[in-house]
Design a protein around this motif. Sequence first.
Motif, short mmCIF file in Angstrom:
data_model
loop_
_atom_site.label_atom_id
_atom_site.label_comp_id
_atom_site.label_asym_id
_atom_site.label_seq_id
_atom_site.Cartn_x
_atom_site.Cartn_y
_atom_site.Cartn_z
N ALA A 178 12.33 8.01 -0.41
CA ALA A 178 13.39 9.21 0.31
C ALA A 178 12.54 10.57 0.32
CB ALA A 178 14.31 9.37 -1.04
N ASP A 179 11.56 10.71 -0.68
CA ASP A 179 10.64 12.00 -0.61
C ASP A 179 9.96 11.78 0.63
OD1 ASP A 179 11.66 13.23 -2.76
OD2 ASP A 179 10.12 12.46 -4.11
N PHE A 180 9.10 10.58 1.08
CA PHE A 180 8.43 10.46 2.21
C PHE A 180 9.33 10.98 3.29
CE2 PHE A 180 7.53 7.84 5.85
CZ PHE A 180 5.97 7.89 6.01
N TYR A 181 10.47 10.44 3.55
CA TYR A 181 11.37 10.51 4.78
C TYR A 181 11.49 12.03 4.80
CZ TYR A 181 12.49 5.67 5.41
OH TYR A 181 12.67 4.48 5.70
N ALA A 182 11.99 12.70 3.69
CA ALA A 182 12.18 14.27 3.48
C ALA A 182 11.07 15.09 4.17
CB ALA A 182 12.72 14.44 2.14
N ASP A 225 8.54 -1.36 6.44
CA ASP A 225 8.39 -2.52 5.56
C ASP A 225 8.89 -2.05 4.21
OD1 ASP A 225 7.24 -4.30 7.43
OD2 ASP A 225 5.15 -3.52 6.78
N HIS A 226 8.51 -0.81 3.72
CA HIS A 226 9.09 -0.46 2.46
C HIS A 226 10.57 -0.26 2.44
CE1 HIS A 226 5.41 0.68 0.17
NE2 HIS A 226 4.86 1.09 1.50
N GLN A 227 11.25 0.15 3.55
CA GLN A 227 12.50 0.25 3.66
C GLN A 227 13.08 -1.28 3.70
OE1 GLN A 227 14.52 3.26 4.05
NE2 GLN A 227 16.02 1.55 3.39
N GLY A 228 12.58 -2.05 4.12
CA GLY A 228 13.26 -3.46 4.25
C GLY A 228 13.18 -4.01 2.49
N TRP A 229 12.08 -3.59 1.87
CA TRP A 229 12.01 -4.17 0.46
C TRP A 229 13.14 -3.47 -0.12
CZ3 TRP A 229 6.32 -3.08 1.45
CH2 TRP A 229 5.63 -4.22 2.07
N PRO A 270 0.87 -1.22 -0.14
CA PRO A 270 -0.24 0.01 -0.03
C PRO A 270 0.91 1.19 0.06
CG PRO A 270 0.00 -0.80 2.26
CD PRO A 270 0.79 -1.89 1.46
N GLU A 271 0.25 2.48 -0.08
CA GLU A 271 0.89 3.83 -0.08
C GLU A 271 1.88 3.84 1.30
OE1 GLU A 271 -0.26 8.39 0.06
OE2 GLU A 271 -1.75 6.85 0.08
N ILE A 272 2.91 4.47 0.93
CA ILE A 272 3.90 4.52 2.05
C ILE A 272 3.26 5.50 3.16
CG2 ILE A 272 6.23 5.37 2.67
CD1 ILE A 272 7.02 4.82 -0.21
N LYS A 273 3.37 4.85 4.40
CA LYS A 273 2.79 5.75 5.49
C LYS A 273 3.51 5.40 6.97
CE LYS A 273 -2.07 5.65 3.99
NZ LYS A 273 -3.57 5.17 4.27
N TYR A 281 15.77 13.56 7.85
CA TYR A 281 16.91 13.67 6.84
C TYR A 281 18.00 12.67 6.67
CZ TYR A 281 14.51 18.21 6.97
OH TYR A 281 13.64 19.40 6.82
N ALA A 282 18.26 12.27 7.70
CA ALA A 282 19.42 11.04 7.70
C ALA A 282 18.88 9.85 6.91
CB ALA A 282 19.62 10.61 9.17
N GLU A 283 17.62 9.36 7.07
CA GLU A 283 17.10 8.33 6.23
C GLU A 283 16.94 8.58 4.75
OE1 GLU A 283 15.98 9.43 9.05
OE2 GLU A 283 15.18 7.64 10.28
N ALA A 284 16.54 10.03 4.47
CA ALA A 284 16.53 10.31 3.17
C ALA A 284 17.63 10.56 2.60
CB ALA A 284 15.88 11.81 3.23
N LEU A 285 18.46 11.18 3.37
CA LEU A 285 20.11 11.39 2.75
C LEU A 285 20.75 10.01 2.36
CD1 LEU A 285 21.94 13.73 2.55
CD2 LEU A 285 22.95 13.25 4.67
N LYS A 286 20.50 9.04 3.22
CA LYS A 286 21.09 7.93 2.77
C LYS A 286 20.32 7.09 1.68
CE LYS A 286 21.91 3.19 4.90
NZ LYS A 286 21.84 2.37 6.36
N LEU A 287 19.15 7.24 1.36
CA LEU A 287 18.50 6.63 0.26
C LEU A 287 19.00 7.62 -1.23
CD1 LEU A 287 14.93 5.54 0.79
CD2 LEU A 287 16.76 4.36 -0.28
#
Length: 392
Positions: free
Chosen positions: A305-309, A265-269, A256-259, A314-320
Amino acid sequence: MIRALLIDDENLALRHLENLLWQLPDIESIESYTDPVQAITIASEYNPNVIFLDIAMPGLNGMQAAEMLQQACPEANVVFVTAYDAYAIEAFELNALDYVLKPVQKSRLEKTIQRLADRLSLHSQQEQQEAGAEERIFCCFHSLRLISAAQDPSARSEIPLRWRTSKAQELFAYLLHNRNRFVSKDALLQQFWPEYDFKKASTHLYTTIYHVRQCLKQARIQAEIINKPGNEGYVLQLGNIAVDVDVLENGILSAPEIKDQNAADHQGWSDWYTGDYFGEYDYPWAAGEQQRLRALWMNHAIELADFYAARRKYAEALKLFQKIVIINPYSEEGHLGLMKIFSRLGELQAVEDQYNKLSLLFEQDLGINVPAKAASWFKEWRLQNPGWTSSI
């Protein structure tokens, strides 16, 4: 106790070997055949521990018979019997348990049986150790690997795969690429041995399939390479072994849509993508799938990454975003995402540096201007930071 299957078109040689074996301890039963095709038909039911196989036979030779017997009884050990020492190297290339020269001597046969007993004992210990072991996953991203399927990525361990040759590895990778689908013998010959005539190419195919089966057997992998009726092709069946490509693709396409509640889960995939599909090997037949999977992952990674931002993670977004530009250095979205994150973190020099990298890639490598979206954003950013002076 040992069950032996003997195959030799010379009846006298067959009886001589049978008599010698009966003189040794631990021999439970012996089945002897002068016709290799007949022996193959009973092999799976008889389920021998060891197969003594003459190499030089008319019609179906020992190398071809070994490949077919490996499918019928994959747990059996093969001992090649030959009158010519020249076959010894080829026998060991097939990872046979042993080879013995004719006329077979009892003292030499005793060493073979002892080697078999040691291997059977080790096999029994391995089975006990692996009872209840974790499930396994074949990895195709970046390189071909087999790992344990622990949920925690840090707990996953790699299981060694000892390929006899690079051709054996590539053939298995090709069958894995076509898993659960029939691959014709002709297609394999054309793909891997186009420079040879049909007979020589077929011999290479039988030998390489044998190598692959032996590698899977040594790694205690329950996957099967099924030889279709008529010996005209193969199907790789993985059983309950998963493939990282399927884990990633099925997860992304069915998610489903990232929430906030499912972002992990999305990060795991996304994490399954460790590099391009078989990217380490540059297999030409993998190029189309490589591009498709890269695009699938890239679109999802940018979205994540846009979801994290947007949530200031920011750390998660930057890594991706950093991973995105490593996988695809020409990704405008990846470079633009990095610049936006650096800007929000107040790292103005990093914004400038990232734009300069983008400019070099497009203007020097490709001979074109920076993409309009990134150029427009950077121009606006400069206007919003009139006091900023680059240290470059």
